[in-house]
Design a protein around this motif. Structure first.
Motif, PDB file in Angstrom:
ATOM      1  N   SER A  42       0.831  -1.206   0.000  1.00  0.00           N
ATOM      2  CA  SER A  42       0.000   0.000   0.000  1.00  0.00           C
ATOM      3  C   SER A  42       0.866   1.256   0.000  1.00  0.00           C
ATOM      4  N   THR A  43       1.988   1.224   0.723  1.00  0.00           N
ATOM      5  CA  THR A  43       2.910   2.361   0.708  1.00  0.00           C
ATOM      6  C   THR A  43       3.461   2.588  -0.686  1.00  0.00           C
ATOM      7  N   ILE A  44       3.823   1.494  -1.354  1.00  0.00           N
ATOM      8  CA  ILE A  44       4.350   1.603  -2.720  1.00  0.00           C
ATOM      9  C   ILE A  44       3.265   2.085  -3.676  1.00  0.00           C
ATOM     10  N   MET A  45       2.077   1.503  -3.578  1.00  0.00           N
ATOM     11  CA  MET A  45       0.984   1.898  -4.470  1.00  0.00           C
ATOM     12  C   MET A  45       0.621   3.368  -4.271  1.00  0.00           C
ATOM     13  N   SER A  46       0.674   3.838  -3.023  1.00  0.00           N
ATOM     14  CA  SER A  46       0.401   5.251  -2.754  1.00  0.00           C
ATOM     15  C   SER A  46       1.465   6.136  -3.382  1.00  0.00           C
ATOM     16  N   THR A  47       2.719   5.725  -3.253  1.00  0.00           N
ATOM     17  CA  THR A  47       3.819   6.485  -3.838  1.00  0.00           C
ATOM     18  C   THR A  47       3.667   6.613  -5.344  1.00  0.00           C
ATOM     19  N   MET A  48       3.170   5.550  -5.968  1.00  0.00           N
ATOM     20  CA  MET A  48       3.009   5.539  -7.419  1.00  0.00           C
ATOM     21  C   MET A  48       1.668   6.119  -7.859  1.00  0.00           C
ATOM     22  N   GLY A  49       0.874   6.633  -6.909  1.00  0.00           N
ATOM     23  CA  GLY A  49      -0.391   7.267  -7.261  1.00  0.00           C
ATOM     24  C   GLY A  49      -1.476   6.316  -7.686  1.00  0.00           C
ATOM     25  N   LEU A  50      -1.405   5.054  -7.215  1.00  0.00           N
ATOM     26  CA  LEU A  50      -2.324   4.027  -7.696  1.00  0.00           C
ATOM     27  C   LEU A  50      -3.469   3.731  -6.742  1.00  0.00           C
ATOM     28  N   ILE A  51      -3.432   4.288  -5.513  1.00  0.00           N
ATOM     29  CA  ILE A  51      -4.567   4.148  -4.609  1.00  0.00           C
ATOM     30  C   ILE A  51      -4.842   5.494  -3.938  1.00  0.00           C
ATOM     31  N   GLN A  52      -6.015   5.596  -3.341  1.00  0.00           N
ATOM     32  CA  GLN A  52      -6.430   6.827  -2.678  1.00  0.00           C
ATOM     33  C   GLN A  52      -5.528   7.084  -1.469  1.00  0.00           C
ATOM     34  N   ALA A  53      -4.853   8.224  -1.453  1.00  0.00           N
ATOM     35  CA  ALA A  53      -3.911   8.527  -0.375  1.00  0.00           C
ATOM     36  C   ALA A  53      -3.862  10.022  -0.126  1.00  0.00           C
ATOM     37  N   SER A  54      -3.392  10.378   1.074  1.00  0.00           N
ATOM     38  CA  SER A  54      -3.151  11.777   1.401  1.00  0.00           C
ATOM     39  C   SER A  54      -1.858  11.864   2.184  1.00  0.00           C
ATOM     40  N   GLY A  55      -1.301  13.050   2.258  1.00  0.00           N
ATOM     41  CA  GLY A  55       0.013  13.255   2.845  1.00  0.00           C
ATOM     42  C   GLY A  55       0.912  13.928   1.825  1.00  0.00           C
ATOM     43  N   ILE A  56       2.188  13.982   2.123  1.00  0.00           N
ATOM     44  CA  ILE A  56       3.139  14.643   1.239  1.00  0.00           C
ATOM     45  C   ILE A  56       4.140  13.621   0.725  1.00  0.00           C
ATOM     46  N   ILE A  57       4.266  13.545  -0.593  1.00  0.00           N
ATOM     47  CA  ILE A  57       5.257  12.683  -1.237  1.00  0.00           C
ATOM     48  C   ILE A  57       6.077  13.563  -2.163  1.00  0.00           C
ATOM     49  N   TYR A  70       0.390   8.319 -14.200  1.00  0.00           N
ATOM     50  CA  TYR A  70       1.277   8.033 -15.324  1.00  0.00           C
ATOM     51  C   TYR A  70       2.491   8.962 -15.358  1.00  0.00           C
ATOM     52  N   LYS A  71       2.393  10.107 -14.655  1.00  0.00           N
ATOM     53  CA  LYS A  71       3.512  11.043 -14.651  1.00  0.00           C
ATOM     54  C   LYS A  71       4.578  10.700 -13.611  1.00  0.00           C
ATOM     55  N   ILE A  72       4.249   9.822 -12.664  1.00  0.00           N
ATOM     56  CA  ILE A  72       5.196   9.490 -11.608  1.00  0.00           C
ATOM     57  C   ILE A  72       6.375   8.678 -12.138  1.00  0.00           C
ATOM     58  N   PRO A  73       6.163   7.654 -12.972  1.00  0.00           N
ATOM     59  CA  PRO A  73       7.327   7.008 -13.598  1.00  0.00           C
ATOM     60  C   PRO A  73       8.145   7.981 -14.448  1.00  0.00           C
ATOM     61  N   GLN A  74       7.463   8.907 -15.085  1.00  0.00           N
ATOM     62  CA  GLN A  74       8.176   9.891 -15.904  1.00  0.00           C
ATOM     63  C   GLN A  74       9.068  10.792 -15.059  1.00  0.00           C
ATOM     64  N   ALA A  75       8.731  10.938 -13.773  1.00  0.00           N
ATOM     65  CA  ALA A  75       9.543  11.758 -12.871  1.00  0.00           C
ATOM     66  C   ALA A  75      10.843  11.069 -12.485  1.00  0.00           C
ATOM     67  N   GLY A  76      10.912   9.736 -12.732  1.00  0.00           N
ATOM     68  CA  GLY A  76      12.164   9.032 -12.471  1.00  0.00           C
ATOM     69  C   GLY A  76      12.076   7.876 -11.499  1.00  0.00           C
ATOM     70  N   ILE A  77      10.888   7.284 -11.340  1.00  0.00           N
ATOM     71  CA  ILE A  77      10.724   6.136 -10.455  1.00  0.00           C
ATOM     72  C   ILE A  77      10.347   4.917 -11.289  1.00  0.00           C
TER      73      ILE A  77
END
Length: 232
Positions: A42-57, A70-77
């Protein structure tokens, strides 16, 4: 490089993360540990924007939590997901080149020749379709595919789960080589003995919260933490 602050996440009405804080510096290998169902994926999915999440990444000081997934991999992950999710109806070569890019204009980018040097077995299977590969070969392909995007941060969810012992050793050899090359890595795995050897630091999750963090040497010597949070 990656800084996660007060991350909460939910699947529908069920909250699964409760204020997770996590950081990864350039060139670091960090382990994300915990029993099944404790919030690692869930932490990974949140980081990749794939589940409903709040906080600062934040990634390199820029907010990821405001970006479309789709823009998160483009940022370099680069993500190697649990279950691999390679394209079964594409050949090994097609899987590798389909998403290949060098947006950061790296001087020595990962390309086809370089990933095949890292995983020679894939070179023998270039014309085979994804669904013709063994589980270990599919994992090699998933890692190689992520590297072909030339990520600054590589994330592996369950790096060696379900693999034969010899294949596991091959994956750990690969990760050790990547560390020597200065690749930043976040890795989830249950094989603590191997993970301790290559990781600089670790975060342990329990019921969606970080309950322990420290170095590999600290974790290796803290049998109480291992028994309480990582034992079966």
């Amino acid at each position: 490089m990656l800084k996660i602050s007060n991350l909460t996440a939910s699947y529908g009405l069920s909250q699964v993360l409760f204020g997770v804080d996590l950081e990864i510096g350039a060139g670091e290998v960090v382990g994300l540990l915990g029993r099944n169902g404790m919030g690692k994926t869930s932490t990974i999915m949140s980081t990749m924007g794939l589940i409903q999440a709040s906080g600062i990444i934040e990634f390199n000081g820029k907010p990821l939590h405001k970006l479309a997934a789709y823009k998160i991999p483009q940022a370099g992950i680069g993500l190697v997901p649990e279950g691999r999710h390679i394209f079964p109806n594409l050949t090994v070569k097609e899987n590798l080149v389909a998403t290949a890019t060098n947006r950061r204009h790296a001087d020595s980018p990962w390309n086809l020749a370089r990933v095949l040097d890292l995983f020679p077995r894939l070179g023998e299977r270039l014309g085979n379709y994804g669904n013709q590969l063994s589980g270990g070969e599919q994992q090699m392909l998933a890692i190689a595919r992520a590297l072909m995007t030339n990520p600054q941060l590589l994330i592996l969810d369950e790096a060696t789960e379900g693999l034969a012992p010899l294949i596991r050793l091959e994956i750990w050899r690969c990760l050790d080589e990547l560390k020597k090359l200065g690749q930043s890595i976040l890795v989830v795995d249950k094989n603590l003995s191997h993970l301790i050897k290559i990781a600089d630091r670790h975060y342990v999750l329990e019921k969606g919260r970080v309950v322990w963090t420290g170095s590999s040497s600290e974790l290796g010597s803290d049998t109480a933490v291992q028994r309480q949070y990582l034992g079966v």
